[in-house]
Design a protein around this motif. Structure first.
Motif, PDB file in Angstrom:
ATOM      1  N   UNK A   1       0.833  -1.204   0.000  1.00 16.58           N
ATOM      2  CA  UNK A   1       0.000   0.000   0.000  1.00 16.58           C
ATOM      3  C   UNK A   1       0.869   1.256   0.000  1.00 16.58           C
ATOM      4  N   UNK A   2       1.953   1.246   0.762  1.00 16.00           N
ATOM      5  CA  UNK A   2       2.848   2.393   0.832  1.00 16.00           C
ATOM      6  C   UNK A   2       3.473   2.678  -0.537  1.00 16.00           C
ATOM      7  N   UNK A   3       3.895   1.615  -1.230  1.00 13.47           N
ATOM      8  CA  UNK A   3       4.459   1.786  -2.580  1.00 13.47           C
ATOM      9  C   UNK A   3       3.406   2.340  -3.544  1.00 13.47           C
ATOM     10  N   UNK A   4       2.173   1.827  -3.453  1.00 13.03           N
ATOM     11  CA  UNK A   4       1.087   2.306  -4.324  1.00 13.03           C
ATOM     12  C   UNK A   4       0.819   3.788  -4.101  1.00 13.03           C
ATOM     13  N   UNK A   5       0.796   4.204  -2.856  1.00 14.57           N
ATOM     14  CA  UNK A   5       0.546   5.615  -2.537  1.00 14.57           C
ATOM     15  C   UNK A   5       1.678   6.484  -3.077  1.00 14.57           C
ATOM     16  N   UNK A   6       2.915   6.056  -2.846  1.00 14.37           N
ATOM     17  CA  UNK A   6       4.066   6.821  -3.333  1.00 14.37           C
ATOM     18  C   UNK A   6       3.996   6.975  -4.847  1.00 14.37           C
ATOM     19  N   UNK A   7       3.693   5.896  -5.548  1.00 13.00           N
ATOM     20  CA  UNK A   7       3.601   5.938  -7.002  1.00 13.00           C
ATOM     21  C   UNK A   7       2.481   6.873  -7.452  1.00 13.00           C
ATOM     22  N   UNK A   8       1.339   6.783  -6.791  1.00 13.58           N
ATOM     23  CA  UNK A   8       0.199   7.633  -7.150  1.00 13.58           C
ATOM     24  C   UNK A   8       0.514   9.111  -6.929  1.00 13.58           C
ATOM     25  N   UNK A   9       1.376   9.402  -5.969  1.00 13.66           N
ATOM     26  CA  UNK A   9       1.754  10.788  -5.687  1.00 13.66           C
ATOM     27  C   UNK A   9       2.980  11.217  -6.485  1.00 13.66           C
TER      28      UNK A   9
END
Length: 76
Positions: free
Chosen positions: A29-37
């Motif tokens: 989830x942390x990687x997904x959020x970073x990528x989305x931002x």
């Protein structure tokens, strides 16, 4: 169900290496959020580290950040 044991990863925060232990679902989830931002995980972790108080460890601060992120998405 994924393994509930924390997995340790190394991060670089403002030029300093540190290790953070999170469960696989939180890392994902942390990687997904970073990528989305449009950020790298190191940059996002550094931002979380700067914003956290001294009462919370970095791993806990990341977990709360991920939880808040998805809670806010559900409210939108």
């Amino acid at each position: 169900m994924s393994d509930a044991r924390p997995v340790k990863h190394s991060l670089t925060l403002r030029g300093h290496r540190t290790s953070v232990s999170l469960e696989d679902p939180f890392w994902s989830a942390f990687r997904e959020i970073a990528e989305a931002e449009g950020k790298g995980v190191n940059q996002l972790a550094a931002e979380i580290d700067e914003a956290r108080g001294v009462s919370a460890g970095l791993a806990s601060a990341i977990r709360v950040f991920v939880l808040d992120h998805y809670r806010n998405r559900l409210r939108s």
